[in-house]
Design an enzyme around this catalytic site. Sequence first.
Site, PDB file in Angstrom:
ATOM      1  N   HIS A  82       4.983  30.991  13.276  1.00  0.00           N
ATOM      2  CA  HIS A  82       6.339  31.515  13.497  1.00  0.00           C
ATOM      3  C   HIS A  82       6.309  32.989  13.907  1.00  0.00           C
ATOM      4  CE1 HIS A  82       7.005  32.695   8.949  1.00  0.00           C
ATOM      5  NE2 HIS A  82       6.334  33.615   9.599  1.00  0.00           N
TER       6      HIS A  82
ATOM      7  N   GLU B 163      10.723  29.045  13.341  1.00  0.00           N
ATOM      8  CA  GLU B 163       9.769  28.118  12.743  1.00  0.00           C
ATOM      9  C   GLU B 163       9.315  27.064  13.758  1.00  0.00           C
ATOM     10  OE1 GLU B 163       8.663  29.145   9.989  1.00  0.00           O
ATOM     11  OE2 GLU B 163      10.016  28.907   8.291  1.00  0.00           O
TER      12      GLU B 163
ATOM     13  N   ASN C  99       1.855  29.628  10.166  1.00  0.00           N
ATOM     14  CA  ASN C  99       2.346  28.399  10.800  1.00  0.00           C
ATOM     15  C   ASN C  99       2.783  28.652  12.256  1.00  0.00           C
ATOM     16  OD1 ASN C  99       4.735  29.781  10.521  1.00  0.00           O
ATOM     17  ND2 ASN C  99       5.860  28.132   9.527  1.00  0.00           N
TER      18      ASN C  99
ATOM     19  N   ASP D 227      14.514  40.095  11.355  1.00  0.00           N
ATOM     20  CA  ASP D 227      14.955  38.953  10.543  1.00  0.00           C
ATOM     21  C   ASP D 227      15.250  39.391   9.117  1.00  0.00           C
ATOM     22  OD1 ASP D 227      12.365  39.444   9.739  1.00  0.00           O
ATOM     23  OD2 ASP D 227      11.605  37.450  10.204  1.00  0.00           O
TER      24      ASP D 227
HETATM   25  P1  PGA Z   1       2.764  39.301   7.502  1.00  0.00           P
HETATM   26  O1  PGA Z   1       3.844  38.228   7.919  1.00  0.00           O
HETATM   27  O2  PGA Z   1       2.868  40.410   8.493  1.00  0.00           O
HETATM   28  O3  PGA Z   1       3.183  39.730   6.123  1.00  0.00           O
HETATM   29  O4  PGA Z   1       1.448  38.608   7.539  1.00  0.00           O
HETATM   30  C1  PGA Z   1       3.851  37.719   9.210  1.00  0.00           C
HETATM   31  C2  PGA Z   1       4.907  36.664   9.339  1.00  0.00           C
HETATM   32  O5  PGA Z   1       4.955  35.741   8.519  1.00  0.00           O
HETATM   33  O6  PGA Z   1       5.688  36.735  10.284  1.00  0.00           O
END
Ligand code: PGA
Length: 240
Positions: free
Chosen positions: A138, A143, A136, A67
């Site tokens: 995702h 999302e 959350n 992404d």
């Molecule tokens: P992080 O992010 O690895 O920095 O915790 C995870 C995400 O939000 O997909």
Amino acid sequence: MEVKVFKDYDELSQQAADEVINLVKQKNDAVICFASGNTPLGTCQWIVKKAMTEKIDFSKCSFIGLDEWVGISPDNSGSCRFFFYENLFKPLQMADAQIFLFDALATDLNNECRKMDNVVAEKRGIDLMIVGIGINGHIGFNEPGVDPNLLSYAIDLHESTKAVGQKYFTGATELAQGITLGLDHLMNSKKVILMANGKSKSEVIKKAIKESVTEEMPASIMQKHKNGFVFIDEEAASLL
Ligand code: PGA
């Protein structure tokens, strides 16, 4: 889906790195999709270390970025592109022809998405996807509430994603949209490893893997993946 609990972040990172190294040993033209972020950083570092000591040849592999933050310049250290180049592509001396990332500055995001879908199709699918999970639920920028049947698409980010995302940037940054591989790509990947570490992920991990599969918790789709693995450390597993 299988859950594997490791002692700590370092052990988790080493094991995930081994998955990548072992895949490339068996299939030197493997197609690997990677997430950026804090979770996979240790995995990248272990991949680089192991690739050097074991002299693994990555020159025929393809790397797909999961992404990107729309509108964020590639030289911004908070961009996913910057993360990949610094932590994986430069140390592994990968050529640009092996690297497939969303262009965050593209004027036609739909076209950018179709280009990525075509890459995946031309390469006959993704062999291994390594992803993280947001608080959350995702995966990438899929999302809560999103249609799980989508290929790549651009999306307005949730408020929590915009707020939590600030941690990657050196100053306050306006984040509005993301561009991401959709969950259809995840379900079609030959193998998926979802990683999480730390207490802050324990609640969402419990919801994603112990409760029902729902679009409101995108990561719960992992329960339906036939070759899906959840790699977590003891802290992230503490509510299971
Ligand atoms: P992080 O992010 O690895 O920095 O915790 C995870 C995400 O939000 O997909």
